[in-house]
Scaffold this motif. Structure first.
Motif, PDB file in Angstrom:
ATOM      1  N   UNK A   1       0.684  -1.317  -0.009  1.00 47.23           N
ATOM      2  CA  UNK A   1      -0.249   0.082   0.116  1.00 47.23           C
ATOM      3  C   UNK A   1       0.974   1.158  -0.086  1.00 47.23           C
ATOM      4  N   UNK A   2       2.067   1.074   0.570  1.00 47.49           N
ATOM      5  CA  UNK A   2       2.891   2.220   0.714  1.00 47.49           C
ATOM      6  C   UNK A   2       3.529   2.762  -0.662  1.00 47.49           C
ATOM      7  N   UNK A   3       3.395   1.729  -1.736  1.00 44.46           N
ATOM      8  CA  UNK A   3       3.955   2.230  -2.989  1.00 44.46           C
ATOM      9  C   UNK A   3       3.061   3.374  -3.685  1.00 44.46           C
ATOM     10  N   UNK A   4       2.015   3.852  -3.150  1.00 40.85           N
ATOM     11  CA  UNK A   4       1.118   4.830  -3.583  1.00 40.85           C
ATOM     12  C   UNK A   4       1.882   6.057  -3.717  1.00 40.85           C
ATOM     13  N   UNK A   5       2.925   6.062  -3.055  1.00 44.81           N
ATOM     14  CA  UNK A   5       3.762   7.300  -3.181  1.00 44.81           C
ATOM     15  C   UNK A   5       4.948   6.893  -3.906  1.00 44.81           C
ATOM     16  N   UNK A   6       5.004   7.453  -5.257  1.00 40.35           N
ATOM     17  CA  UNK A   6       6.483   6.949  -5.985  1.00 40.35           C
ATOM     18  C   UNK A   6       7.690   7.202  -5.312  1.00 40.35           C
ATOM     19  N   UNK A   7       8.365   6.170  -5.308  1.00 40.39           N
ATOM     20  CA  UNK A   7       9.740   6.000  -4.655  1.00 40.39           C
ATOM     21  C   UNK A   7      10.676   7.384  -4.778  1.00 40.39           C
ATOM     22  N   UNK A   8      10.447   8.048  -5.835  1.00 41.23           N
ATOM     23  CA  UNK A   8      11.296   9.338  -6.103  1.00 41.23           C
ATOM     24  C   UNK A   8      11.028  10.471  -5.196  1.00 41.23           C
ATOM     25  N   UNK A   9       9.679  10.268  -4.830  1.00 43.20           N
ATOM     26  CA  UNK A   9       9.166  11.423  -4.009  1.00 43.20           C
ATOM     27  C   UNK A   9       9.125  11.189  -2.425  1.00 43.20           C
ATOM     28  N   UNK A  10       9.564   9.889  -2.229  1.00 39.18           N
ATOM     29  CA  UNK A  10       9.345   9.481  -0.592  1.00 39.18           C
ATOM     30  C   UNK A  10      10.420  10.258  -0.014  1.00 39.18           C
TER      31      UNK A  10
END
Length: 266
Positions: A253-262
């Motif tokens: 579920x945490x992948x809703x934020x793109x990794x480049x923006x985390x």
């Protein structure tokens, strides 16, 4: 974010490995089907949350949307056209006289795209991200105009006109941000605001998924899963107290934020 915090954060690969380890723990007690259901449900929820987040930005800012609103694509195209015009007119590997018509057409397209973006923004602040493309357009058009003048080409006035438009658009970019500093800050932080706005809804989805999964597992099954899923990576958003299935749900579920923006969102 400090270097210490960044280095302590597990990579997405480590988190996915932890989720896979929990999947294997489910499989060891014959409940892989339940784990797969949770995995796919979390992935679908993550995709929907991400789309809803970007949709809110599009509705809120339209062409100025800092997450690839159409103005960003137009500026990028204008920058490429302006750069190509400068190269064709420079005399490097090309005869400026032979490429004058093509260079002029490219400069005109770049200037038109630049003008469209400024008009579409209605002189409201554009994001910091638009600055790079805007500068490239202006500098390249000015360079193309200077090259055409130096070569004495008859098309020089048209390219000079395009350069004037490019310079005017850059001035308008700075003027709009200076006239409305609050609006400039708003557009610069819009992506993080959109993410923060979506986070409570995503958390509520995760809680509902976890409650449903817990209800479908017996106490012995839950204990067996948490005991068999192995060590969780340090700094992960889950720990040993996370209930069975919680690693899969939280990580996927945490992948809703793109990794480049985390990192910037943390």
């Amino acid at each position: 974010m400090s270097a210490e915090r960044t280095s302590a954060r597990p990579t997405q690969r480590e988190l996915l490995d932890a989720a896979t380890a929990e999947m294997n723990a489910f499989e060891s007690i014959g409940r892989k089907d339940l784990a797969l259901e949770a995995w796919h449900s979390a992935r679908e929820a993550a995709e929907k949350a991400r789309k809803d987040c970007w949709a809110w930005l599009r509705a809120q800012y339209g062409a100025r949307n800092p997450h690839w609103g159409w103005a960003s694509f137009v500026l990028l195209g204008a920058a490429l056209c302006a750069a190509a015009a400068a190269v064709l007119t420079s005399g490097f590997r090309f005869d400026p006289a032979e490429t004058a018509a093509a260079a002029t057409a490219l400069a005109a397209v770049a200037a038109f795209g630049d003008l469209i973006v400024i008009l579409a923004s209605r002189f409201r602040p554009m994001s910091r991200g638009a600055f790079r493309s805007q500068v490239i357009v202006t500098v390249a058009l000015v360079a193309a105009a200077a090259f055409q003048v130096s070569h004495g080409l008859s098309t020089a006035p048209a390219v000079i006109g395009a350069a004037v438009i490019g310079a005017g658009a850059l001035i308008a970019y700075f003027a709009a941000r200076a006239a409305d500093p609050e609006g400039a800050e708003e557009i610069d932080t819009a992506i993080n605001v959109a993410l923060a706005r979506m986070r409570p809804e995503v958390a509520a989805i995760g809680e509902r998924m976890q409650a449903d999964l817990t209800d479908r597992l017996s106490e012995p099954e839950r204990a067996a899963i948490t005991g068999a899923r192995g060590q969780l990576p340090a700094g992960a958003p889950v720990d040993e107290t996370t209930p069975a299935g919680g690693v899969i749900i939280t990580v996927i579920l945490g992948t809703w934020i793109p990794e480049v923006l985390r990192e910037s969102d943390a």
